[in-house]
Design an enzyme around this catalytic site. Structure first.
Site, PDB file in Angstrom:
ATOM      1  N   TYR A 152      14.241  31.821   4.054  1.00  0.00           N
ATOM      2  CA  TYR A 152      12.969  32.358   4.466  1.00  0.00           C
ATOM      3  C   TYR A 152      13.032  32.931   6.039  1.00  0.00           C
ATOM      4  CZ  TYR A 152      10.599  31.591   0.153  1.00  0.00           C
ATOM      5  OH  TYR A 152      10.223  31.473  -1.339  1.00  0.00           O
ATOM      6  N   LYS A 199       1.030  -1.456  -0.086  1.00  0.00           N
ATOM      7  CA  LYS A 199      -0.029   0.062   0.171  1.00  0.00           C
ATOM      8  C   LYS A 199       0.939   0.941  -0.134  1.00  0.00           C
ATOM      9  CE  LYS A 199      -0.619   0.013   5.040  1.00  0.00           C
ATOM     10  NZ  LYS A 199      -1.464   0.125   6.180  1.00  0.00           N
TER      11      LYS A 199
END
EC number: 5.1.1.1
Length: 366
Positions: A263, A40
């Site tokens: 940033y 999965k």
């Protein structure tokens, strides 16, 4: 996102390591036990189709999360059993029956809905989910299960299996594990019509509680070479981490004392130093909280300085390196190593999440 083949950031997946990891677990469990490979979430970020094909000779079937993941394997030519571990609502059953996908049924409410929306279950193979204490999906009593089995069979379904999932099989304290195990055993013993396959063992149960295995196991994270407990419990045998993550320097410069990086100007240089830029960021699954962690360049740990951006991160270098110099984010570089579990520990999360967050913008190379 589109895979970015025209930049140097790639994940390398060692399929042979995955095959050997599965073989190691299979040597550790009782003979005759069926093996389901859990693929999965794109095989935990490793590539579901490629992993499934590599394991085809070794496993009896596959476990996925939903119908789309199952159909992906069918379209790739995988013809062994595929079990959906999650709940598929009855309005999607026609496709599951047509493509011979086994579904999980977890409630009597599902049966009632199926009677209204798709009453003919002929050709459908079912595994019943028991909630032994995980608290997500599943039935809780013998009466419910008996009624569900009878109802499913009356509608034409084949009830092939019954299973549960342990919440704490990867922890040192086995109190909860034993409570769940006894609950499941008692429920199975009380059934009027027990399905042929009984399974409760995920990766952790298969390696640390092999004496509690029924007649099938579901191998997930161990197949990819990782410890289900992170660093809490020791593995009983070695595993090979199958995925490495690497990139290259695309920009190198010297900054001066007082210069800031990234940033928010969260990093300020205390002295002149070399800074390298690497083309990977949080859009790739390399999350913003990795500032302060390190990557490997030329066998040396180099700290990530400044905030991780969407597409790039910056590292402090011991010297100026040429553009194109290899940067290792997961894996080995000149005898030094960074594991997925190292990253998980830094992020205060689990190694599963680190792998699953690696986005499809990063090409997988096999």
């Amino acid at each position: 996102m589109i895979s970015s083949f025209h930049r140097p950031t790639v994940a390398r997946v060692n399929l042979q390591a995955i095959k050997e990891n599965v073989a190691s677990v299979q040597k550790h469990i009782p003979l005759g036990v069926k093996t389901y490979a859990v693929v999965k979430a794109d095989a935990y970020g490793h590539g579901a189709v490629q992993v499934s094909k590599a394991l085809l000779p070794q496993v009896d079937g596959y476990c996925v999360s939903n119908l789309d993941e199952a159909l992906q394997l069918r379209q790739a030519g995988i013809d062994k059993e595929i079990l959906i571990l999650g709940v598929l609502l009855p309005n999607e059953l026609k496709l599951a029956i047509t493509r011979q996908v086994t579904v999980t049924v977890a409630s009597l409410e599902w049966l009632a809905m199926a009677k209204q929306e798709w009453p003919d279950l002929k050709g459908l193979k079912v595994h019943i989910k028991i909630d032994s204490g995980m608290g997500r999906i599943g039935l809780r009593s013998v009466t419910e299960v008996d009624n569900l089995i009878a109802g499913l069979k009356s509608m034409g379904a084949e009830v092939e299996g019954i299973f549960t999932h342990f919440a704490t099989a990867d922890e040192a304290d086995d109190t909860k594990f034993n409570q769940q195990l006894q609950f499941f055993k008692k429920l199975i013993a009380g059934l009027e019509d027990k399905p042929r396959l009984v399974h409760a063992s995920n990766s952790a149960t298969s390696i640390w509680h092999s004496d509690t295995i029924f007649n099938a196991v579901r191998l997930g994270i161990v197949s990819y070479g990782l410890n289900p407990s992170g660093s809490d419990l020791s593995l009983p045998f070695p595993l090979q981490e199958a995925l490495s993550l690497e990139s290259s320097l695309v920009h190198v410069k010297m900054i001066s004392a007082g210069d800031t990086v990234g940033y928010g100007a969260t990093y300020t240089a205390k002295k002149s130093e070399y800074v390298g830029t690497v083309p990977i960021g949080y859009a790739d699954g390399w999350t913003r909280n990795m500032q302060g962690f390190s990557v490997l360049v030329d066998g040396q740990f180099c700290e990530i300085i400044g905030r991780v951006s969407m597409d790039q991160l910056t590292i402090r270098l011991p010297k100026a390196y040429p553009l194109g110099t290899k940067v290792t984010l997961i894996g080995s570089n000149q005898q030094k190593n960074i594991s997925t579990t190292d990253i998980a520990n830094y992020r205060n999360t689990i190694n599963y999440e680190v792998l699953c967050l690696l986005s499809d913008r990063i090409p997988r190379i096999y």
